[in-house]
Design an enzyme around this catalytic site. Sequence first.
Site, mmCIF file in Angstrom:
data_model
loop_
_atom_site.group_PDB
_atom_site.id
_atom_site.type_symbol
_atom_site.label_atom_id
_atom_site.label_comp_id
_atom_site.label_asym_id
_atom_site.label_seq_id
_atom_site.Cartn_x
_atom_site.Cartn_y
_atom_site.Cartn_z
ATOM 1 N N GLU A 164 -7.050 2.435 -2.977
ATOM 2 C CA GLU A 164 -5.323 2.275 -2.327
ATOM 3 C C GLU A 164 -4.309 3.083 -3.248
ATOM 4 O OE1 GLU A 164 -2.314 -1.357 -2.286
ATOM 5 O OE2 GLU A 164 -4.409 -1.744 -1.756
ATOM 6 N N GLU A 201 6.622 0.340 -3.251
ATOM 7 C CA GLU A 201 6.318 -1.254 -3.313
ATOM 8 C C GLU A 201 7.417 -2.023 -4.010
ATOM 9 O OE1 GLU A 201 2.660 -4.332 -3.146
ATOM 10 O OE2 GLU A 201 2.685 -2.701 -4.635
#
Length: 357
Positions: free
Chosen positions: A135, A140
């Site tokens: 990932e 974020e």
Amino acid sequence: MFSPAWAAFASLLLPAAVLAQYNLVKEYAGQSFFDDWTFYNHFDNLTNGNVNFLGATDAFDDKLAFINEAGNAIMKVDNSSTLKFNQNRNSIRISTKDQFTVGSVWIADIRHVPYGCSVWGAFWSSAPTWPLGGEIDTFEAVNQDYYSHMGLHTNPGCTHSSDAVQSSKLINSTDCSVQANGNQGCIVSNPTPSSYGADFALTGGGVYVTEFAIDGISIWYFNRSSIPSVLQGNVSSINTQQLGIPVANWPADDCAINQFFQPQELVFDITLCGDYAGASSVFFETCTGVCYDDWVLGDPSHYDTAYFEVSYVRVYGQPGELTVLQGSSGRRSAEVQTVAALFLFALGSLYAFAQFL
């Protein structure tokens, strides 16, 4: 002296991965932005957030996903419904139908990112066989964080190198393993003050560039006033060597890309509370009250700022290489690669065992 002429000649001798030249292979923009994305259409059983991710029909009908008058894609949390206890708020999680191989770059021009207490928004990528295929978190952030973050999540064995060439000195963690530190990943904070929240919106957002290369993974961020000329306009090709030092970099020396990563699907999602934003050690750093009771169930206007506004996402690949694995065929290809990798690992183990005997 190392002359420009010699530099040009030397560049011809370098492999394509080092030259870092990429051509446009896919664009998500304008009225067709959402055409090649899959809407999750399920409650958040992935990160335990207090949201229901809507399917495409409901998302468009409820105006949680749409193209605004500026031609930009909006993905948002429901900011009009009053909920009852045990209800979740509606939101959006989309992933690309295609997957993109090692040797690709994706660029996202983002005007607004979701923010506010209980909010957890991300633009990231993942292999269908997570965590086996890795990932990559390009953007974020949660709650009222001052900075946004970048990071990797992988099987054990991948770490952030102390020799990484990057501009950020804010290294939160170095072990990328999903089994370490509660799956924190190897995280680097984006030191740009306007990389999140109201400041991001007030300054017009910016552009993220993620390079998924065999010699490492790099992420650049440019706020609206500092976007280089090589990224402006309808750019059909890019050379990442012209972008300067990345904000974050994970060299392959300490994280073998072909071992820990497989073709990636791009993802946008916004959840509320959950394993990260709702964790007490994180939530109380910038927010007060009870994440679900006081925010999710509270005044829906809490979520007036909980949305993405995206001008475009463009994907680039190296000339002559297969970059785009299309739809279900791409998923099958990734599965075949997984089986092949396991088979090769087994063969290697048998060989080592035979040598030992």
